[in-house]
Design a protein around this motif. Structure first.
Motif, PDB file in Angstrom:
ATOM      1  N   THR A 336       0.838  -1.206   0.000  1.00 54.00           N
ATOM      2  CA  THR A 336       0.000   0.000   0.000  1.00 54.00           C
ATOM      3  C   THR A 336       0.868   1.249   0.000  1.00 54.00           C
ATOM      4  O   THR A 336       0.540   2.245  -0.655  1.00 54.00           O
ATOM      5  CB  THR A 336      -0.936   0.018   1.222  1.00 54.00           C
ATOM      6  OG1 THR A 336      -0.168  -0.089   2.420  1.00 54.00           O
ATOM      7  CG2 THR A 336      -1.941  -1.115   1.156  1.00 54.00           C
ATOM      8  N   ARG A 337       1.989   1.206   0.731  1.00 53.71           N
ATOM      9  CA  ARG A 337       2.880   2.368   0.740  1.00 53.71           C
ATOM     10  C   ARG A 337       3.589   2.539  -0.583  1.00 53.71           C
ATOM     11  O   ARG A 337       3.875   3.659  -1.015  1.00 53.71           O
ATOM     12  CB  ARG A 337       3.885   2.219   1.893  1.00 53.71           C
ATOM     13  CG  ARG A 337       3.221   2.462   3.252  1.00 53.71           C
ATOM     14  CD  ARG A 337       4.059   2.030   4.422  1.00 53.71           C
ATOM     15  NE  ARG A 337       3.325   2.209   5.673  1.00 53.71           N
ATOM     16  CZ  ARG A 337       3.720   1.735   6.838  1.00 53.71           C
ATOM     17  NH1 ARG A 337       4.846   1.026   6.926  1.00 53.71           N
ATOM     18  NH2 ARG A 337       2.993   1.949   7.932  1.00 53.71           N
ATOM     19  N   LYS A 340       1.183   4.304  -2.774  1.00 56.59           N
ATOM     20  CA  LYS A 340       1.128   5.724  -2.434  1.00 56.59           C
ATOM     21  C   LYS A 340       2.319   6.485  -2.999  1.00 56.59           C
ATOM     22  O   LYS A 340       2.213   7.650  -3.363  1.00 56.59           O
ATOM     23  CB  LYS A 340       1.082   5.893  -0.918  1.00 56.59           C
ATOM     24  CG  LYS A 340      -0.253   5.524  -0.283  1.00 56.59           C
ATOM     25  CD  LYS A 340      -0.200   5.755   1.226  1.00 56.59           C
ATOM     26  CE  LYS A 340      -1.503   5.401   1.888  1.00 56.59           C
ATOM     27  NZ  LYS A 340      -1.454   5.605   3.356  1.00 56.59           N
ATOM     28  N   SER A 344      -1.384   9.471  -5.605  1.00 58.66           N
ATOM     29  CA  SER A 344      -2.661   9.321  -4.919  1.00 58.66           C
ATOM     30  C   SER A 344      -3.600   8.462  -5.755  1.00 58.66           C
ATOM     31  O   SER A 344      -3.387   8.282  -6.961  1.00 58.66           O
ATOM     32  CB  SER A 344      -3.298  10.695  -4.682  1.00 58.66           C
ATOM     33  OG  SER A 344      -3.630  11.302  -5.916  1.00 58.66           O
ATOM     34  N   PHE A 345      -4.656   7.942  -5.114  1.00 54.49           N
ATOM     35  CA  PHE A 345      -5.640   7.148  -5.854  1.00 54.49           C
ATOM     36  C   PHE A 345      -6.167   7.916  -7.059  1.00 54.49           C
ATOM     37  O   PHE A 345      -6.264   7.394  -8.164  1.00 54.49           O
ATOM     38  CB  PHE A 345      -6.812   6.786  -4.930  1.00 54.49           C
ATOM     39  CG  PHE A 345      -6.541   5.621  -4.022  1.00 54.49           C
ATOM     40  CD1 PHE A 345      -5.298   5.031  -3.978  1.00 54.49           C
ATOM     41  CD2 PHE A 345      -7.539   5.115  -3.205  1.00 54.49           C
ATOM     42  CE1 PHE A 345      -5.043   3.959  -3.147  1.00 54.49           C
ATOM     43  CE2 PHE A 345      -7.300   4.041  -2.363  1.00 54.49           C
ATOM     44  CZ  PHE A 345      -6.044   3.463  -2.334  1.00 54.49           C
ATOM     45  N   SER A 346      -6.522   9.192  -6.842  1.00 53.60           N
ATOM     46  CA  SER A 346      -7.128   9.981  -7.913  1.00 53.60           C
ATOM     47  C   SER A 346      -6.156  10.190  -9.060  1.00 53.60           C
ATOM     48  O   SER A 346      -6.535  10.095 -10.236  1.00 53.60           O
ATOM     49  CB  SER A 346      -7.599  11.337  -7.371  1.00 53.60           C
ATOM     50  OG  SER A 346      -6.529  12.047  -6.782  1.00 53.60           O
ATOM     51  N   ILE A 363     -13.429   7.704  -4.389  1.00 60.29           N
ATOM     52  CA  ILE A 363     -11.974   7.630  -4.250  1.00 60.29           C
ATOM     53  C   ILE A 363     -11.563   8.029  -2.841  1.00 60.29           C
ATOM     54  O   ILE A 363     -10.748   7.371  -2.197  1.00 60.29           O
ATOM     55  CB  ILE A 363     -11.288   8.544  -5.287  1.00 60.29           C
ATOM     56  CG1 ILE A 363     -11.595   8.052  -6.707  1.00 60.29           C
ATOM     57  CG2 ILE A 363      -9.781   8.588  -5.062  1.00 60.29           C
ATOM     58  CD1 ILE A 363     -11.084   8.960  -7.799  1.00 60.29           C
ATOM     59  N   GLU A 364     -12.135   9.139  -2.367  1.00 60.20           N
ATOM     60  CA  GLU A 364     -11.813   9.617  -1.012  1.00 60.20           C
ATOM     61  C   GLU A 364     -12.223   8.583   0.029  1.00 60.20           C
ATOM     62  O   GLU A 364     -11.534   8.392   1.038  1.00 60.20           O
ATOM     63  CB  GLU A 364     -12.518  10.944  -0.761  1.00 60.20           C
ATOM     64  CG  GLU A 364     -11.975  12.092  -1.614  1.00 60.20           C
ATOM     65  CD  GLU A 364     -12.773  13.362  -1.445  1.00 60.20           C
ATOM     66  OE1 GLU A 364     -13.860  13.310  -0.809  1.00 60.20           O
ATOM     67  OE2 GLU A 364     -12.334  14.413  -1.950  1.00 60.20           O
ATOM     68  N   GLU A 367      -9.612   5.818   0.061  1.00 53.52           N
ATOM     69  CA  GLU A 367      -8.392   6.259   0.741  1.00 53.52           C
ATOM     70  C   GLU A 367      -8.604   6.317   2.254  1.00 53.52           C
ATOM     71  O   GLU A 367      -7.704   5.978   3.027  1.00 53.52           O
ATOM     72  CB  GLU A 367      -7.968   7.627   0.204  1.00 53.52           C
ATOM     73  CG  GLU A 367      -7.453   7.574  -1.228  1.00 53.52           C
ATOM     74  CD  GLU A 367      -7.053   8.935  -1.756  1.00 53.52           C
ATOM     75  OE1 GLU A 367      -7.656   9.940  -1.330  1.00 53.52           O
ATOM     76  OE2 GLU A 367      -6.145   9.001  -2.595  1.00 53.52           O
ATOM     77  N   SER A 368      -9.805   6.741   2.660  1.00 56.20           N
ATOM     78  CA  SER A 368     -10.119   6.813   4.088  1.00 56.20           C
ATOM     79  C   SER A 368     -10.137   5.425   4.713  1.00 56.20           C
ATOM     80  O   SER A 368      -9.605   5.207   5.811  1.00 56.20           O
ATOM     81  CB  SER A 368     -11.475   7.503   4.288  1.00 56.20           C
ATOM     82  OG  SER A 368     -11.845   7.506   5.640  1.00 56.20           O
ATOM     83  N   LEU A 370      -8.560   2.828   3.635  1.00 53.05           N
ATOM     84  CA  LEU A 370      -7.198   2.317   3.656  1.00 53.05           C
ATOM     85  C   LEU A 370      -6.447   2.836   4.880  1.00 53.05           C
ATOM     86  O   LEU A 370      -5.689   2.109   5.530  1.00 53.05           O
ATOM     87  CB  LEU A 370      -6.466   2.726   2.376  1.00 53.05           C
ATOM     88  CG  LEU A 370      -5.030   2.207   2.217  1.00 53.05           C
ATOM     89  CD1 LEU A 370      -5.004   0.684   2.298  1.00 53.05           C
ATOM     90  CD2 LEU A 370      -4.433   2.684   0.906  1.00 53.05           C
ATOM     91  N   LYS A 371      -6.671   4.099   5.222  1.00 53.73           N
ATOM     92  CA  LYS A 371      -6.035   4.672   6.413  1.00 53.73           C
ATOM     93  C   LYS A 371      -6.504   3.955   7.680  1.00 53.73           C
ATOM     94  O   LYS A 371      -5.724   3.719   8.597  1.00 53.73           O
ATOM     95  CB  LYS A 371      -6.360   6.168   6.512  1.00 53.73           C
ATOM     96  CG  LYS A 371      -5.656   7.023   5.469  1.00 53.73           C
ATOM     97  CD  LYS A 371      -6.053   8.484   5.596  1.00 53.73           C
ATOM     98  CE  LYS A 371      -5.374   9.327   4.520  1.00 53.73           C
ATOM     99  NZ  LYS A 371      -5.804  10.757   4.595  1.00 53.73           N
TER     100      LYS A 371
END
Length: 470
Positions: A336-337, A340, A344-346, A363-364, A367-368, A370-371
């Motif tokens: 995942t890193r 990154k 970014s995903f977008s 997308i957001e 990402e959320s 994933l965090k």
């Protein structure tokens, strides 16, 4: 970048729906939309006029290929004309016959010139070229310190004589130092002004005459639209620049600079800055940029970015762990890193044809989630990350992780369950398939833990045709 222009151009293609061929009559409404889209993107007026004339000339009477509608054929014409406007091919840096190659950086204040100097040095370092940066901006407060800080960050030496010496002497001595060190490239960061003035131009002309650079690169802010092209023209007329670097291409830019600079100034765009990070500098490819403008992605750039970050030995080791069902949470975090580091995903999805229209909120949300997953893994011990099976057998461990990560024990249990399923199926895929699984493969949303019990709505997505289909 180019989102508004891309959307407006898509609206233009719709004017040709239902047509059997491209004619002078049925193309006029489409051309009006294209003209309006380019003007709203702040493209130079004369560039727009010439572009529309060339598109119309190329499109009318063109033989429409069987199985391809006129709208798709028109997109191909626009693509080809966009590539011509922006330069047709990439323009690499000049190379001196004898080291060092001398690059002179010029531009106004506030365009990111000093940062672009460091980004270019870092780019060349990745190309296995040794560099020296020269701090010749003695007027802007902290300009020298900024370049030295960036130099320390990327481990590239900076030559400076303080802010009391003459910039011409600094440039000359900087080039001589690069010769003494037998370096490949020396990049000279010069002073800018808030606007073009004769004093600045005179100093730049003196520096250029004294060091005879192989490339004189003008750094301009892409967010200024067609004004960037006008600025490039002025600088070229007075000190003969050999190319431009467009900065802030990742910002709220409408695209006018990229489409105007070459036509107005006659000088190529050599690089574009696509972010604040030191590695966010890319060689400018007109064909790839045209593909992005037309919402057709940019797979080549995505692959190149991935290749820079991926270690083949790591991938071979990962493949072995997958086949032996030993893929663990440490491996998951590493992947995942790595993703990154590519972007970014977008930004990644915008480079993939057909995926650039995915809802920003989705997308957001991804990402959320994933965090949240990373937070859960971050609360595990090293032993638990290496051996996820420990967690499946121990409620107390799951409870501790839940408290440490701020999530419920149910969410932790779901993550572990789905990770175990994913690991098993990755192993089976590596050995030739998953017989009898049907649609049972968990999605990334399942893995991140929160959507597994909801019924999924599926929609048939119509495949977009790219140029390979024409």
């Amino acid at each position: 970048m180019f989102d508004v222009l891309s959307d407006r151009l898509e609206e233009a293609w719709k004017k040709l729906r239902g047509q059997d061929a491209i004619t002078h009559t049925n193309i006029q409404e489409t051309l009006k939309e294209v003209r309006r889209a380019l003007l709203e993107a702040d493209v130079n007026l004369q560039v727009v006029k010439n572009f529309i004339i060339d598109v119309e000339k190329s499109a009318i009477g063109i033989k429409v290929i069987g199985g391809v509608n006129p709208g798709q054929q028109f997109i191909k014409v626009v693509y080809e004309e966009l590539v011509k406007v922006m330069g047709e091919s990439a323009s690499p840096l000049a190379r001196a016959e004898n080291n060092p190659t001398v690059i002179l950086m010029v531009g106004l204040q506030g365009t990111g010139k000093t940062t672009a100097t460091a980004k270019l040095a870092h780019y060349l370092k990745k190309q296995k070229q040794s560099c020296l940066m020269v701090a010749a901006d003695i007027y802007r407060p902290a300009a020298i310190d900024q370049l030295k800080t960036l130099g320390d960050q990327i481990e590239i030496p900076v030559f400076e004589l303080g802010n009391q010496e003459n910039p011409v002497d600094i440039a000359i001595q900087g080039v001589n130092r690069a010769k003494e060190m037998d370096l490949d490239v020396v990049i000279i960061d010069t002073a800018g002004r808030l606007q073009v003035d004769q004093e600045m131009m005179l100093e730049l002309a003196q520096i250029k005459e004294s060091i005879n650079p192989d490339d004189t690169l003008l750094v301009v802010d892409a967010m200024t639209g067609q004004e960037a092209a006008n600025l490039a023209q002025v600088f070229h007329e007075q000190i003969k620049v050999t190319g431009t670097i467009l900065t802030k291409m990742d910002g709220d830019t409408r695209g006018g600079a990229a489409l105007s600079v070459r036509q107005v100034s006659g000088q190529p765009i050599k690089f574009v800055g696509v972010g604040e990070k030191i590695d966010a500098l890319q060689l400018f490819y007109p064909d790839r940029m045209a593909s992005r403008i037309l919402n057709m992605g940019d797979i080549l750039t995505l692959v190149e970015k991935a290749q820079e970050e991926i270690d083949l030995s790591d991938m071979e080791q990962l493949q072995s762990k997958i086949l032996d069902a030993k893929f663990d949470f440490n491996d998951f975090l590493k992947q995942t890193r790595l993703m990154k580091s590519v972007g970014s995903f977008s930004s990644i999805l915008k480079m993939v044809p057909g995926l650039n229209k995915i809802n920003t909120k989705d997308i957001e949300k991804g990402e959320s989630e994933l965090k949240r997953t990373e937070a859960m893994i971050g609360s595990m011990t090293l032993e638990e990350r290496k051996n996820p099976d420990l967690l499946a057998k121990s409620p107390s461990r799951r409870n501790r992780i839940a408290k440490g990560s701020g999530h419920s024990e149910t969410e932790i249990s779901k993550l572990i369950k789905n990770f175990t399923r994913m690991r098993t199926m990755m192993q089976q895929l590596g050995k030739g398939g998953i017989p009898g699984m049907g649609n049972g493969i968990p999605s990334m949303g399942d893995l991140f833990g929160q959507k597994g019990n909801q019924k999924k709505k599926t929609k048939k997505v119509k495949k977009k045709k790219g140029f390979g289909d024409l």
